[in-house]
Design a protein around this motif. Structure first.
Motif: not given
Length: 397
Positions: A75-86, A1-15
């Motif tokens: 988000a999909t790239e090839g066989n990889e999937t990531a969900l940004f669920t808000g 899961m190379g590409h999406f494993r590199r996503i880091t969890w960050v908080s927005l600058a402002r709510i």
């Protein structure tokens, strides 16, 4: 899961979101659900829409429940999937459905949104793979859900196994669970919903215009962010002690729970060096608009807080009015003192008139942070009675 494993969890600058500022500065297109009814330039991004970034495809799924306009980005790239669920799918929980009865373009009753969330969980993730990575907008400590994990990510398969919302249950059972025991709703939630609909002002100009003075005085509504020990040794009369002693202190949450969006206030800070940090923390919830000025204190006209005689309190607790300012759900799990009056901190300014003043008052919470704020509020509002803060001494009972 190379590409999406590199996503880091960050908080927005402002709510209160900075997307409009990003658009103004970079020309970036803002994508959001048309159901939001945004007042700024944007492109609708709803179910059936997709965006291509090189080899990555972003697809929108409408996932109402937390709000009528909630979307999940797949988000999909090839066989990889990531969900940004808000605020729809969290790790171990789902978004609360009781925040949009009085705010936003599309208002909805909590029962309606709870039913929407049921159908979202039942139907909207069905065709997605178990190994899809799940990146929610919040983790533990957020008031957007009840039982959020502190993990940064999960997989859809893990959520299907471990998240209560995915278990086999009737709609009625689901709705009863999601509606029961939700945390209180801070004042700033509705304020930020409306701010994000119109678009927040640019951050730096907003905070740079706020006056600052050292060794100063103030009147009116005053928030003092210093640690409780320093506050108790000397503060301006009537100040509310909402501590910001560390990044982990829930200063923003309690600032937006105690101070209402229609009010203005002065912020007392501990040193000039912390001014920028504190202004950014206030601005996270859009409250820089409410700030009259920021000051450090002089040594003049300060008042002290009386210290509780702990031995006397232990020996004669009936000689005191004990006020428990924990959340209602905490009190339901058990009291420290049988004769304590329950007045949650987020409601305290509105319920202070219900507290008897014929005895000295002792305020407590679970660990001392909230009681510092609560006791300072009562000192401000109650005349002719001494208010004590039990603080960390609660562990002695």
């Amino acid at each position: 899961m190379g590409h999406f494993r590199r996503i880091t969890w960050v908080s927005l600058a402002r709510i209160s979101s900075s997307h409009l500022e990003i658009h103004k500065k970079t020309g970036a297109t803002i994508y959001n659900s048309e159901k939001l009814g945004a007042d700024y330039p944007h492109t609708s991004f709803d179910e059936g829409d997709n965006i291509q970034f090189g080899s990555v495809t972003l697809k929108a799924i409408n996932t109402p429940g937390h709000s009528p306009d909630s979307i999940t980005v797949v988000a999909t790239e090839g066989n990889e999937t990531a969900l940004f669920t808000g605020d729809t799918l969290f790790i171990g929980d789902v978004g609360r459905p009781d925040l949009r009865e009085k705010a936003g373009n599309m208002k909805a009753k909590r029962e309606e949104l709870a039913e929407m969330m049921y159908y979202t969980i039942q139907n909207k993730f069905t065709d997605l793979p178990d190994d899809a990575l799940v990146y929610p907008a919040h983790g533990a400590g957020s008031l957007c859900g009840k039982n959020l994990s502190d993990a940064a990510s999960s997989t859809l398969g893990n959520e299907r196994m471990g998240n209560w919302a995915f278990k086999k249950q009737s709609k009625e059972e689901f709705m009863n669970t999601i509606l029961d025991g939700q945390p209180f709703i801070p004042h700033y939630f509705g304020f930020d919903v409306d701010t994000n609909k119109t678009g927040a002002d640019n951050l730096i100009p907003s905070i740079e215009k706020i006056p600052f003075s050292e060794n100063s005085q103030a009147e009116g509504l005053i928030v003092d962010m210093r640690d409780e020990a320093t506050f108790k040794k000397g503060h301006l009369k009537g100040s509310f002690n909402i501590q910001a002693v560390s990044e982990n202190a829930k200063f923003e949450t309690w600032l937006g729970s105690i101070i209402k969006p229609e009010e203005t206030f002065t912020l007392v800070i501990d040193s000039k060096e912390n001014k920028e940090t504190m202004l950014h923390r206030v601005a996270k919830i859009g409250y820089e608009k409410l700030l009259n000025k920021v000051i450090t204190l002089s040594d003049e006209n300060l008042v002290t807080t009386e210290k509780l005689d702990l031995a006397d309190f232990k020996k004669n607790p009936v000689s005191y009015t004990i006020v428990d300012i924990r959340n209602a759900s905490e009190v339901e799990e058990g009291k420290f003192f049988d004769n304590a009056i329950s007045r949650p901190l987020n409601e305290l300014r509105d319920t202070v008139g219900q507290i008897p003043t014929d005895k000295p008052i002792v305020v407590h919470c679970a660990g001392g942070y909230r009681s510092a704020a609560g006791s300072s509020i009562l000192q401000n509002r109650l005349k002719g009675v001494t208010v004590f803060d039990l603080s960390e001494n609660i562990n002695d009972f």
